[in-house]
Motif scaffolding. Sequence first.
Motif, PDB file in Angstrom:
ATOM      1  N   VAL A  19       1.086  -1.154   0.001  1.00  0.00           N
ATOM      2  CA  VAL A  19       0.032  -0.044  -0.135  1.00  0.00           C
ATOM      3  C   VAL A  19       0.986   1.287  -0.021  1.00  0.00           C
ATOM      4  O   VAL A  19       2.036   1.166   0.537  1.00  0.00           O
ATOM      5  N   GLU A  20       0.326   2.321  -0.488  1.00  0.00           N
ATOM      6  CA  GLU A  20       0.957   3.605  -0.688  1.00  0.00           C
ATOM      7  C   GLU A  20      -0.042   4.627  -0.012  1.00  0.00           C
ATOM      8  O   GLU A  20      -0.924   4.727  -0.647  1.00  0.00           O
ATOM      9  N   LEU A  21       0.602   5.037   1.051  1.00  0.00           N
ATOM     10  CA  LEU A  21      -0.300   6.364   1.418  1.00  0.00           C
ATOM     11  C   LEU A  21       0.466   7.667   1.314  1.00  0.00           C
ATOM     12  O   LEU A  21       1.595   7.996   1.371  1.00  0.00           O
ATOM     13  N   ARG A  22      -0.397   8.769   0.957  1.00  0.00           N
ATOM     14  CA  ARG A  22       0.339  10.180   0.603  1.00  0.00           C
ATOM     15  C   ARG A  22      -0.096  11.283   1.519  1.00  0.00           C
ATOM     16  O   ARG A  22      -1.412  11.182   2.169  1.00  0.00           O
ATOM     17  N   CYS A  23       0.819  12.105   1.676  1.00  0.00           N
ATOM     18  CA  CYS A  23       0.651  13.273   2.479  1.00  0.00           C
ATOM     19  C   CYS A  23       1.023  14.522   1.676  1.00  0.00           C
ATOM     20  O   CYS A  23       2.063  14.496   1.063  1.00  0.00           O
ATOM     21  N   ASP A  24       0.176  15.665   1.838  1.00  0.00           N
ATOM     22  CA  ASP A  24       0.551  16.819   1.322  1.00  0.00           C
ATOM     23  C   ASP A  24       0.554  17.774   2.563  1.00  0.00           C
ATOM     24  O   ASP A  24      -0.400  18.142   2.965  1.00  0.00           O
ATOM     25  N   PRO A  25       1.887  18.438   2.848  1.00  0.00           N
ATOM     26  CA  PRO A  25       1.983  19.293   3.688  1.00  0.00           C
ATOM     27  C   PRO A  25       1.449  20.504   3.618  1.00  0.00           C
ATOM     28  O   PRO A  25       1.203  20.764   2.452  1.00  0.00           O
ATOM     29  N   ILE A  26       1.487  21.377   4.793  1.00  0.00           N
ATOM     30  CA  ILE A  26       1.326  22.805   4.475  1.00  0.00           C
ATOM     31  C   ILE A  26       2.423  23.521   3.874  1.00  0.00           C
ATOM     32  O   ILE A  26       3.461  23.249   4.077  1.00  0.00           O
ATOM     33  N   SER A  27       1.956  24.193   2.776  1.00  0.00           N
ATOM     34  CA  SER A  27       3.130  24.938   1.932  1.00  0.00           C
ATOM     35  C   SER A  27       3.980  25.570   2.892  1.00  0.00           C
ATOM     36  O   SER A  27       3.369  26.742   3.777  1.00  0.00           O
ATOM     37  N   GLY A  28       5.383  25.432   2.632  1.00  0.00           N
ATOM     38  CA  GLY A  28       6.079  26.303   3.576  1.00  0.00           C
ATOM     39  C   GLY A  28       6.786  25.400   4.459  1.00  0.00           C
ATOM     40  O   GLY A  28       7.615  26.008   5.298  1.00  0.00           O
ATOM     41  N   HIS A  29       6.124  24.440   4.903  1.00  0.00           N
ATOM     42  CA  HIS A  29       6.612  23.751   6.172  1.00  0.00           C
ATOM     43  C   HIS A  29       7.643  22.864   5.675  1.00  0.00           C
ATOM     44  O   HIS A  29       7.520  21.804   4.895  1.00  0.00           O
ATOM     45  N   THR A  30       8.881  22.892   6.401  1.00  0.00           N
ATOM     46  CA  THR A  30      10.205  22.310   5.958  1.00  0.00           C
ATOM     47  C   THR A  30       9.892  20.850   6.542  1.00  0.00           C
ATOM     48  O   THR A  30      10.771  19.998   6.088  1.00  0.00           O
ATOM     49  N   ALA A  31       9.365  20.675   7.678  1.00  0.00           N
ATOM     50  CA  ALA A  31       9.427  19.564   8.592  1.00  0.00           C
ATOM     51  C   ALA A  31       8.024  18.726   8.165  1.00  0.00           C
ATOM     52  O   ALA A  31       7.039  19.211   8.143  1.00  0.00           O
ATOM     53  N   LEU A  32       8.363  17.258   8.000  1.00  0.00           N
ATOM     54  CA  LEU A  32       7.110  16.660   7.796  1.00  0.00           C
ATOM     55  C   LEU A  32       7.476  15.152   8.470  1.00  0.00           C
ATOM     56  O   LEU A  32       8.479  14.529   8.679  1.00  0.00           O
ATOM     57  N   TYR A  33       6.467  14.732   9.286  1.00  0.00           N
ATOM     58  CA  TYR A  33       6.339  13.687   9.987  1.00  0.00           C
ATOM     59  C   TYR A  33       5.352  12.391   9.736  1.00  0.00           C
ATOM     60  O   TYR A  33       4.298  12.831   9.301  1.00  0.00           O
ATOM     61  N   TRP A  34       5.622  11.304   9.867  1.00  0.00           N
ATOM     62  CA  TRP A  34       4.660  10.231   9.865  1.00  0.00           C
ATOM     63  C   TRP A  34       4.637   9.602  11.216  1.00  0.00           C
ATOM     64  O   TRP A  34       5.552   9.306  11.947  1.00  0.00           O
ATOM     65  N   TYR A  35       3.504   9.137  11.569  1.00  0.00           N
ATOM     66  CA  TYR A  35       2.951   8.546  13.037  1.00  0.00           C
ATOM     67  C   TYR A  35       1.976   7.484  12.738  1.00  0.00           C
ATOM     68  O   TYR A  35       1.284   7.640  11.534  1.00  0.00           O
ATOM     69  N   ARG A  36       2.079   6.453  13.468  1.00  0.00           N
ATOM     70  CA  ARG A  36       0.964   5.363  13.281  1.00  0.00           C
ATOM     71  C   ARG A  36       0.388   5.504  14.786  1.00  0.00           C
ATOM     72  O   ARG A  36       0.864   5.466  15.805  1.00  0.00           O
ATOM     73  N   GLN A  37      -0.933   5.334  14.680  1.00  0.00           N
ATOM     74  CA  GLN A  37      -1.819   5.280  15.893  1.00  0.00           C
ATOM     75  C   GLN A  37      -2.636   3.976  15.795  1.00  0.00           C
ATOM     76  O   GLN A  37      -3.765   3.959  14.949  1.00  0.00           O
ATOM     77  N   ARG A  38      -2.524   3.218  16.669  1.00  0.00           N
ATOM     78  CA  ARG A  38      -3.480   1.950  16.661  1.00  0.00           C
ATOM     79  C   ARG A  38      -4.605   2.214  17.496  1.00  0.00           C
ATOM     80  O   ARG A  38      -4.753   3.324  18.419  1.00  0.00           O
ATOM     81  N   LEU A  39      -5.554   1.557  17.147  1.00  0.00           N
ATOM     82  CA  LEU A  39      -6.871   1.836  17.961  1.00  0.00           C
ATOM     83  C   LEU A  39      -6.594   2.251  19.566  1.00  0.00           C
ATOM     84  O   LEU A  39      -6.395   1.255  20.200  1.00  0.00           O
ATOM     85  N   GLY A  40      -7.254   3.354  20.080  1.00  0.00           N
ATOM     86  CA  GLY A  40      -7.200   3.750  21.519  1.00  0.00           C
ATOM     87  C   GLY A  40      -6.008   3.809  22.112  1.00  0.00           C
ATOM     88  O   GLY A  40      -5.694   3.815  23.202  1.00  0.00           O
ATOM     89  N   GLN A  41      -4.828   4.212  21.350  1.00  0.00           N
ATOM     90  CA  GLN A  41      -3.440   4.139  21.781  1.00  0.00           C
ATOM     91  C   GLN A  41      -2.839   5.541  21.342  1.00  0.00           C
ATOM     92  O   GLN A  41      -3.315   6.394  20.640  1.00  0.00           O
ATOM     93  N   GLY A  42      -1.547   5.965  21.789  1.00  0.00           N
ATOM     94  CA  GLY A  42      -1.183   7.029  21.612  1.00  0.00           C
ATOM     95  C   GLY A  42      -0.450   7.198  20.061  1.00  0.00           C
ATOM     96  O   GLY A  42      -0.491   6.289  19.396  1.00  0.00           O
ATOM     97  N   LEU A  43       0.364   8.113  19.964  1.00  0.00           N
ATOM     98  CA  LEU A  43       1.138   8.336  18.369  1.00  0.00           C
ATOM     99  C   LEU A  43       2.474   7.560  18.724  1.00  0.00           C
ATOM    100  O   LEU A  43       3.127   8.022  19.539  1.00  0.00           O
ATOM    101  N   GLU A  44       2.631   6.721  17.440  1.00  0.00           N
ATOM    102  CA  GLU A  44       3.983   6.050  17.488  1.00  0.00           C
ATOM    103  C   GLU A  44       4.805   6.710  16.339  1.00  0.00           C
ATOM    104  O   GLU A  44       4.622   6.824  15.001  1.00  0.00           O
ATOM    105  N   PHE A  45       5.916   7.493  16.555  1.00  0.00           N
ATOM    106  CA  PHE A  45       6.723   8.176  15.623  1.00  0.00           C
ATOM    107  C   PHE A  45       7.135   7.099  14.531  1.00  0.00           C
ATOM    108  O   PHE A  45       7.795   6.127  14.896  1.00  0.00           O
ATOM    109  N   LEU A  46       7.299   7.479  13.252  1.00  0.00           N
ATOM    110  CA  LEU A  46       7.800   6.365  12.333  1.00  0.00           C
ATOM    111  C   LEU A  46       8.825   7.123  11.634  1.00  0.00           C
ATOM    112  O   LEU A  46       9.817   6.633  11.661  1.00  0.00           O
TER     113      LEU A  46
END
Lengths: 112, 109
Positions: A19-46
């Motif tokens: 699978v391929e997932l796509r993200c379009d950040p806010i224009s001008g934002h230099t930093a981009l992050y991906w996280y995974r969130q399982r059901l009912g849990q916190g955010l896991e940095f990827l």
Amino acid sequence: GAGVSQSPSNKVTEKGKDVELRCDPISGHTALYWYRQRLGQGLEFLIYFQGNSAPDKSGLPSDRFSAERTGESVSTLTIQRTQQEDSAVYLCASSYANYEQYFGPGTRLTVT
Amino acid sequence: GQQVMQIPQYQHVQEGEDFTTYCNSSTTLSNIQWYKQRPGGHPVFLIQLVKSGEVKKQKRLTFQFGEAKKNSSLHITATQTTDVGTYFCADTNDYKLSFGAGTTVTVRA
């Protein structure tokens, strides 16, 4: 202005498919992050991208996961040979100067 | 990496009452950011605390950073149904955020 957008919003795939997932950040934002969130849990940095620097891939759970970013624009997160434990919401966030992060609506991935 | 613990995991509040949720660490935190995630939504930034002992207010929300920078708290007064959601704290280490597991708040009308 436009916020962070992600596509697709929902993805159902069979175990073993890529699978391929796509993200379009806010224009001008230099930093981009991906996280995974399982059901009912916190955010896991990827993974983290900052400008043209080498990405921080330290959060990727296995070599089935990879991500790319073109300059300071679109990013794609690819999961190869999906497993049921990959089912989660994948959130993308962007920020300027590493301050507050603006999150997209996420892609809900279900692996059957 | 830095482990941030949030307590309680669940907070059930009567509308109109006050409550506090806590974010704790065994080691010194860099800066603390707080986010709110409504049910079915995505996290939204609320505030960042930087200085030891810092206190910031947003209407009915009061955020505090401990003197030793090992804990932070979020206090909500006169809870409303719009306060429903999960509140996350995150330690900022340069660019990387280490999120706690969140406190999920439900409100009884």
